[in-house]
Design a protein around this motif. Structure first.
Motif, PDB file in Angstrom:
ATOM      1  N   PRO A  98      32.224 107.184  15.915  1.00  0.00           N
ATOM      2  CA  PRO A  98      30.792 107.351  16.144  1.00  0.00           C
ATOM      3  C   PRO A  98      30.526 108.839  16.394  1.00  0.00           C
ATOM      4  O   PRO A  98      31.448 109.649  16.402  1.00  0.00           O
ATOM      5  CB  PRO A  98      30.543 106.535  17.406  1.00  0.00           C
ATOM      6  CG  PRO A  98      31.856 106.614  18.135  1.00  0.00           C
ATOM      7  CD  PRO A  98      32.911 106.640  17.058  1.00  0.00           C
ATOM      8  N   ILE A  99      29.305 109.183  16.636  1.00  0.00           N
ATOM      9  CA  ILE A  99      28.966 110.555  17.009  1.00  0.00           C
ATOM     10  C   ILE A  99      29.744 110.897  18.263  1.00  0.00           C
ATOM     11  O   ILE A  99      29.863 110.068  19.170  1.00  0.00           O
ATOM     12  CB  ILE A  99      27.451 110.698  17.242  1.00  0.00           C
ATOM     13  CG1 ILE A  99      26.697 110.414  15.953  1.00  0.00           C
ATOM     14  CG2 ILE A  99      27.106 112.064  17.798  1.00  0.00           C
ATOM     15  CD1 ILE A  99      25.208 110.340  16.126  1.00  0.00           C
ATOM     16  N   ALA A 100      30.249 112.110  18.341  1.00  0.00           N
ATOM     17  CA  ALA A 100      31.063 112.528  19.488  1.00  0.00           C
ATOM     18  C   ALA A 100      30.373 112.221  20.803  1.00  0.00           C
ATOM     19  O   ALA A 100      29.244 112.579  21.024  1.00  0.00           O
ATOM     20  CB  ALA A 100      31.364 114.029  19.395  1.00  0.00           C
ATOM     21  N   GLY A 101      31.102 111.546  21.675  1.00  0.00           N
ATOM     22  CA  GLY A 101      30.626 111.318  23.031  1.00  0.00           C
ATOM     23  C   GLY A 101      29.556 110.269  23.193  1.00  0.00           C
ATOM     24  O   GLY A 101      28.970 110.161  24.247  1.00  0.00           O
ATOM     25  N   SER A 102      29.266 109.456  22.164  1.00  0.00           N
ATOM     26  CA  SER A 102      28.183 108.465  22.311  1.00  0.00           C
ATOM     27  C   SER A 102      28.637 107.274  23.096  1.00  0.00           C
ATOM     28  O   SER A 102      29.765 107.046  23.328  1.00  0.00           O
ATOM     29  CB  SER A 102      27.679 108.030  20.942  1.00  0.00           C
ATOM     30  OG  SER A 102      28.699 107.415  20.207  1.00  0.00           O
ATOM     31  N   HIS A 104      28.748 114.295  28.209  1.00  0.00           N
ATOM     32  CA  HIS A 104      27.998 114.586  29.436  1.00  0.00           C
ATOM     33  C   HIS A 104      26.491 114.582  29.193  1.00  0.00           C
ATOM     34  O   HIS A 104      25.727 114.201  30.090  1.00  0.00           O
ATOM     35  CB  HIS A 104      28.438 115.912  30.053  1.00  0.00           C
ATOM     36  CG  HIS A 104      29.716 115.809  30.820  1.00  0.00           C
ATOM     37  ND1 HIS A 104      29.858 115.047  31.943  1.00  0.00           N
ATOM     38  CD2 HIS A 104      30.924 116.370  30.606  1.00  0.00           C
ATOM     39  CE1 HIS A 104      31.083 115.133  32.401  1.00  0.00           C
ATOM     40  NE2 HIS A 104      31.763 115.934  31.608  1.00  0.00           N
ATOM     41  N   GLU A 105      26.054 114.985  28.012  1.00  0.00           N
ATOM     42  CA  GLU A 105      24.621 114.928  27.700  1.00  0.00           C
ATOM     43  C   GLU A 105      24.140 113.477  27.663  1.00  0.00           C
ATOM     44  O   GLU A 105      23.030 113.185  28.079  1.00  0.00           O
ATOM     45  CB  GLU A 105      24.335 115.623  26.365  1.00  0.00           C
ATOM     46  CG  GLU A 105      24.426 117.137  26.454  1.00  0.00           C
ATOM     47  CD  GLU A 105      24.342 117.828  25.098  1.00  0.00           C
ATOM     48  OE1 GLU A 105      24.274 117.138  24.050  1.00  0.00           O
ATOM     49  OE2 GLU A 105      24.369 119.070  25.091  1.00  0.00           O
ATOM     50  N   ARG A 106      24.982 112.582  27.161  1.00  0.00           N
ATOM     51  CA  ARG A 106      24.598 111.177  27.058  1.00  0.00           C
ATOM     52  C   ARG A 106      24.847 110.391  28.351  1.00  0.00           C
ATOM     53  O   ARG A 106      24.255 109.343  28.566  1.00  0.00           O
ATOM     54  CB  ARG A 106      25.347 110.530  25.904  1.00  0.00           C
ATOM     55  CG  ARG A 106      24.867 111.020  24.555  1.00  0.00           C
ATOM     56  CD  ARG A 106      25.671 110.349  23.433  1.00  0.00           C
ATOM     57  NE  ARG A 106      25.212 110.771  22.137  1.00  0.00           N
ATOM     58  CZ  ARG A 106      25.573 111.904  21.539  1.00  0.00           C
ATOM     59  NH1 ARG A 106      26.398 112.729  22.128  1.00  0.00           N
ATOM     60  NH2 ARG A 106      25.114 112.212  20.337  1.00  0.00           N
ATOM     61  N   HIS A 107      25.801 110.873  29.157  1.00  0.00           N
ATOM     62  CA  HIS A 107      26.189 110.162  30.377  1.00  0.00           C
ATOM     63  C   HIS A 107      26.207 111.136  31.561  1.00  0.00           C
ATOM     64  O   HIS A 107      27.265 111.418  32.118  1.00  0.00           O
ATOM     65  CB  HIS A 107      27.582 109.545  30.214  1.00  0.00           C
ATOM     66  CG  HIS A 107      27.750 108.725  28.983  1.00  0.00           C
ATOM     67  ND1 HIS A 107      27.249 107.456  28.862  1.00  0.00           N
ATOM     68  CD2 HIS A 107      28.348 108.997  27.792  1.00  0.00           C
ATOM     69  CE1 HIS A 107      27.543 106.978  27.662  1.00  0.00           C
ATOM     70  NE2 HIS A 107      28.199 107.894  26.993  1.00  0.00           N
TER      71      HIS A 107
END
Length: 189
Positions: free
Chosen positions: A185-189, A158-161
């Motif tokens: 990858p990094i979680a949630g990227s 959610h921080e990235r999207h």
């Protein structure tokens, strides 16, 4: 997120400990597998994972000692601002009701408040609990423990999207959890 996913192997006694630990397993999957291989299937997901990993490696698993529950006297109504919180006080309905009476319906036992009561040394009062609640409200994102991997993934995603849909989140979670740990990858990227 486009990864070239490798197929997650089925849970079986042929898995090495290393290969088993590369993958995300649901707790229900671990419980069912543990029962089929004669391993105790109770406890947290982390504990269950450690038991299964030891069994796959052919090692004995030493159970951690049971948590000692204190038989401390718990608070009972009526409570006052000056009421001392005893060692071992739980997040009880009596305490919740008093806190809601003084804070309002937004009061809840979040991690900061559960920790406050759990770490009580017998010198803090209910007023200290009110003050602690007020002081910990706008501290920003609190860390999420590693056993809550889905929650950590969701927050990072959610921080990235920020405008992403639930369907997009769930699709990326499926890809993420079906990717070996060492290739994620990094979680949630």
């Amino acid at each position: 997120m486009t990864l070239d996913p490798i197929s997650r192997p089925p849970l079986s006694v042929e898995l090495s400990e290393e290969e088993f630990l590369r993958w995300y397993w649901l707790k229900a999957e671990l419980e069912a597998f543990a029962r089929t291989i004669g391993v105790r299937a109770s406890g947290s997901k982390q504990l269950l994972t450690a038991r299964v990993a030891a069994a796959l490696a052919g090692r004995l698993f030493e159970e951690p000692p049971p948590a000692r529950r204190t038989q401390a006297k718990q608070l009972a109504a009526p409570l006052l601002h000056s009421t001392v919180i005893p060692v071992g006080q739980r997040s009880s309905q009596v305490v919740r009701a008093w806190m809601r009476e003084h804070i309002g319906p937004e009061f809840h036992f979040d991690a900061a408040m559960r920790e406050f009561f759990a770490e009580s040394d017998g010198t803090k009062t209910m007023q200290d609990a009110l003050d602690h609640f007020a002081a910990t409200r706008h501290v920003g994102n609190k860390s999420i423990d590693s056993q809550f991997e889905y929650n950590r993934f969701t927050r990072a995603w959610h921080e990235r999207h920020p405008d992403g849909s639930r369907e997009q989140l769930l699709e990326e979670w499926r890809v993420y959890r079906n990717t070996p740990v060492d290739q994620r990858p990094i979680a949630g990227s």
